[in-house]
Design a protein around this motif. Structure first.
Motif, PDB file in Angstrom:
ATOM      1  N   THR A  32       0.819  -1.263  -0.113  1.00  0.00           N
ATOM      2  CA  THR A  32       0.044  -0.177   0.033  1.00  0.00           C
ATOM      3  C   THR A  32       0.998   1.135   0.106  1.00  0.00           C
ATOM      4  O   THR A  32       0.798   2.183  -0.652  1.00  0.00           O
ATOM      5  N   MET A  36       1.234   4.229  -2.774  1.00  0.00           N
ATOM      6  CA  MET A  36       0.946   5.477  -2.444  1.00  0.00           C
ATOM      7  C   MET A  36       2.053   6.758  -2.780  1.00  0.00           C
ATOM      8  O   MET A  36       1.983   7.651  -3.325  1.00  0.00           O
ATOM      9  N   ARG A  39       2.099   7.239  -6.498  1.00  0.00           N
ATOM     10  CA  ARG A  39       1.152   8.123  -6.793  1.00  0.00           C
ATOM     11  C   ARG A  39       1.478   9.625  -6.204  1.00  0.00           C
ATOM     12  O   ARG A  39       1.235  10.529  -6.821  1.00  0.00           O
ATOM     13  N   LYS A  40       2.125   9.660  -5.174  1.00  0.00           N
ATOM     14  CA  LYS A  40       2.777  10.918  -4.683  1.00  0.00           C
ATOM     15  C   LYS A  40       3.686  11.394  -5.672  1.00  0.00           C
ATOM     16  O   LYS A  40       3.729  12.792  -6.143  1.00  0.00           O
ATOM     17  N   GLN A  63      -4.218  17.168  -3.062  1.00  0.00           N
ATOM     18  CA  GLN A  63      -3.990  15.671  -3.368  1.00  0.00           C
ATOM     19  C   GLN A  63      -2.625  15.370  -2.563  1.00  0.00           C
ATOM     20  O   GLN A  63      -2.457  14.558  -1.939  1.00  0.00           O
ATOM     21  N   ILE A  67      -2.478  12.988   0.367  1.00  0.00           N
ATOM     22  CA  ILE A  67      -1.661  11.569   0.426  1.00  0.00           C
ATOM     23  C   ILE A  67      -0.487  11.623   1.149  1.00  0.00           C
ATOM     24  O   ILE A  67      -0.187  10.617   1.803  1.00  0.00           O
ATOM     25  N   ASP A  70      -1.849  10.349   4.541  1.00  0.00           N
ATOM     26  CA  ASP A  70      -2.196   8.865   4.680  1.00  0.00           C
ATOM     27  C   ASP A  70      -0.932   8.272   4.478  1.00  0.00           C
ATOM     28  O   ASP A  70      -1.117   7.191   5.233  1.00  0.00           O
ATOM     29  N   LEU A  86      -7.360   2.556   1.979  1.00  0.00           N
ATOM     30  CA  LEU A  86      -6.408   3.416   1.222  1.00  0.00           C
ATOM     31  C   LEU A  86      -6.124   2.732  -0.198  1.00  0.00           C
ATOM     32  O   LEU A  86      -5.635   3.502  -1.028  1.00  0.00           O
ATOM     33  N   LYS A  89      -8.832   3.741  -2.244  1.00  0.00           N
ATOM     34  CA  LYS A  89      -8.673   5.289  -2.388  1.00  0.00           C
ATOM     35  C   LYS A  89      -7.540   5.832  -3.524  1.00  0.00           C
ATOM     36  O   LYS A  89      -7.832   6.688  -4.305  1.00  0.00           O
ATOM     37  N   TRP A  90      -6.558   5.153  -3.403  1.00  0.00           N
ATOM     38  CA  TRP A  90      -5.277   5.576  -4.139  1.00  0.00           C
ATOM     39  C   TRP A  90      -4.838   4.906  -5.396  1.00  0.00           C
ATOM     40  O   TRP A  90      -3.878   5.208  -6.000  1.00  0.00           O
ATOM     41  N   LYS A  91      -5.658   3.907  -5.671  1.00  0.00           N
ATOM     42  CA  LYS A  91      -5.484   3.019  -6.870  1.00  0.00           C
ATOM     43  C   LYS A  91      -5.924   3.779  -8.166  1.00  0.00           C
ATOM     44  O   LYS A  91      -6.763   4.764  -8.384  1.00  0.00           O
TER      45      LYS A  91
END
Length: 91
Positions: A32, A36, A39-40, A63, A67, A70, A86, A89-91
């Protein structure tokens, strides 16, 4: 009667199926967190674009802030239900 191989070395807690297949909470936490972090990084790359309008920049900054919060939530471990939320949420 269970075999002694069915118990962890440190405790007498029986191994669960997930642990036998490498799907522990710690490994889920790492997966996870990796999702994340990627994504960040994508958000930061998008923020580097000088052609963003004000609205787009504000959305990306929000965002990024979210993130980061999170990631801090799961930094030292988190219950599986939080990790699942999470992931979604972030996929």
């Amino acid at each position: 009667m269970p075999d002694f191989d069915d118990y962890d070395d440190v405790t007498t807690r029986p191994k669960v199926q997930a642990e036998q297949h490498g799907n522990t909470d710690h490994e889920r936490n790492q997966r996870t967190r990796t999702i994340m972090e990627k994504r960040k990084d994508a958000i930061l790359d998008a923020l580097a674009n000088p052609n963003l309008n004000r609205t787009e920049r504000e959305q990306l900054e929000a965002q990024h802030k979210e993130i980061r919060a999170d990631i801090r939530t799961i930094r030292y471990g988190a219950p599986i239900h939080i990790l699942r939320a999470l992931d979604r949420k972030w996929k």
